[in-house]
Motif scaffolding. Structure first.
Motif, short mmCIF file in Angstrom:
data_model
loop_
_atom_site.label_atom_id
_atom_site.label_comp_id
_atom_site.label_asym_id
_atom_site.label_seq_id
_atom_site.Cartn_x
_atom_site.Cartn_y
_atom_site.Cartn_z
N LYS A 264 3.40 7.23 9.72
CA LYS A 264 2.17 7.63 9.09
C LYS A 264 1.20 8.12 10.15
CE LYS A 264 2.30 4.80 4.92
NZ LYS A 264 1.56 3.90 4.03
N VAL A 265 0.38 9.07 9.77
CA VAL A 265 -0.65 9.58 10.67
C VAL A 265 -1.89 8.71 10.49
CG1 VAL A 265 -2.13 11.52 11.26
CG2 VAL A 265 0.26 11.92 10.61
N TYR A 266 -2.39 8.17 11.59
CA TYR A 266 -3.58 7.32 11.56
C TYR A 266 -4.51 7.82 12.65
CZ TYR A 266 -6.47 3.09 11.47
OH TYR A 266 -7.52 2.21 11.37
N GLY A 267 -5.60 8.46 12.22
CA GLY A 267 -6.49 9.09 13.21
C GLY A 267 -5.76 10.23 13.90
N ARG A 268 -5.63 10.12 15.22
CA ARG A 268 -4.95 11.18 15.98
C ARG A 268 -3.55 10.78 16.44
NH1 ARG A 268 -9.70 13.66 19.95
NH2 ARG A 268 -11.13 14.28 18.27
N GLU A 269 -3.08 9.64 15.96
CA GLU A 269 -1.76 9.20 16.38
C GLU A 269 -0.81 9.06 15.20
OE1 GLU A 269 -1.37 5.26 17.94
OE2 GLU A 269 -3.05 4.49 16.76
N THR A 270 0.48 9.17 15.50
CA THR A 270 1.51 8.93 14.51
C THR A 270 2.01 7.50 14.67
OG1 THR A 270 2.18 11.26 14.51
CG2 THR A 270 3.76 9.66 13.65
N VAL A 271 1.93 6.73 13.60
CA VAL A 271 2.23 5.30 13.66
C VAL A 271 3.61 5.03 13.06
CG1 VAL A 271 1.47 3.01 12.96
CG2 VAL A 271 -0.23 4.79 13.42
N PRO A 272 4.51 4.36 13.82
CA PRO A 272 5.82 4.00 13.26
C PRO A 272 5.69 2.79 12.34
CG PRO A 272 5.65 3.21 15.52
CD PRO A 272 4.37 3.94 15.24
N ILE A 273 6.09 2.96 11.09
CA ILE A 273 5.94 1.92 10.09
C ILE A 273 7.30 1.40 9.66
CG2 ILE A 273 5.12 1.39 7.75
CD1 ILE A 273 2.84 1.85 9.65
N MET A 274 7.40 0.10 9.55
CA MET A 274 8.63 -0.55 9.08
C MET A 274 8.27 -1.35 7.83
SD MET A 274 11.26 -2.88 11.32
CE MET A 274 10.05 -4.17 11.70
N ARG A 275 8.75 -0.88 6.69
CA ARG A 275 8.49 -1.61 5.44
C ARG A 275 9.55 -2.68 5.26
NH1 ARG A 275 10.03 -1.32 0.09
NH2 ARG A 275 11.26 0.59 0.42
#
Length: 219
Positions: A185-196
């Motif tokens: 997911k994009v959060y601000g200016r960074e791409t965040v790796p998400i593990m559901r």
């Protein structure tokens, strides 16, 4: 607007706009409702009054409680009207869902207020003795959590953690988690790796836990 064959979403938004019904927007991974209004719509898009200049993510739920409908959409871009209000341009879906029979999953956005300590060793049986890794909680629901995996470890779908200690403030619970989906997911200016992860155990003291998650999401 399609005059011959308007979709269910078009009909619902047309009725909401004409009758000036209350319309709310939430993030797809949050429960905090923001009051909005329908500006215009056509078969491909709807334009609503925005609730922030900077979106945390582009997936939103639009809800019209008086019509018992909601749908998920994506904000494609933003502009401003002559009053200076921010406007969200959103994809128009074909179908809508019932809030009473098929409400969106209740999720609470808690990043970066919550953490998870995950047991990844397969040899030990007590959390204090296990090999562990720590991650931030992204969002929390009754059936699962999303974690920000910036650790050196990578996990495949189906991996089961032996235990997880989930903490927000002074509220702490234990749960067993299974990796269900990997995404970004994009959060601000960074791409965040998400593990559901799905919660595959019973959580004791679940209500106090969900209550503090709900309060953090409202902030």
């Amino acid at each position: 607007m399609s005059l011959l064959f308007p979709s269910k979403a078009e009909k619902a938004l047309g009725k909401a706009k004409k009758k000036e019904l209350a319309v709310f927007a939430t993030y797809a991974d949050g429960a905090n409702r923001h009051k909005t209004e329908i500006v215009r719509y056509d078969p491909k898009k709807c334009v609503v009054v925005g609730f922030t200049e900077t979106l945390r993510e582009d997936r939103l739920n639009l809800l019209v409680p008086d019509l018992d409908i909601w749908f998920e959409t994506r904000v494609t871009h933003k502009t401003h009207d002559i009053k200076g209000r921010v406007l969200f341009y959103c994809d128009m879906p074909e179908e809508v869902s019932s809030l009473k029979r098929n409400a969106p999953p209740e999720r609470f956005f808690v990043y970066p207020k919550g953490t998870a300590v995950l047991a990844i060793s397969e040899q030990e049986t007590f959390l204090d003795d296990m090999k562990t890794t720590k991650m931030y909680l992204w969002c929390v629901g009754q059936d699962g959590v999303e974690l920000v995996n910036k650790s050196k470890h990578s996990f495949e779908v189906g991996f089961k953690f032996l235990a997880a200690k989930l903490t927000i403030g002074n509220v702490e619970v234990m749960a067993d988690l299974e990796v269900a989906e990997l995404k970004e997911k994009v959060y601000g200016r960074e791409t965040v790796p998400i593990m559901r992860c799905a919660i595959v155990s019973t959580i004791k003291e679940e209500e106090p836990w969900l209550d503090i998650c709900r309060k953090v999401d409202r902030v």
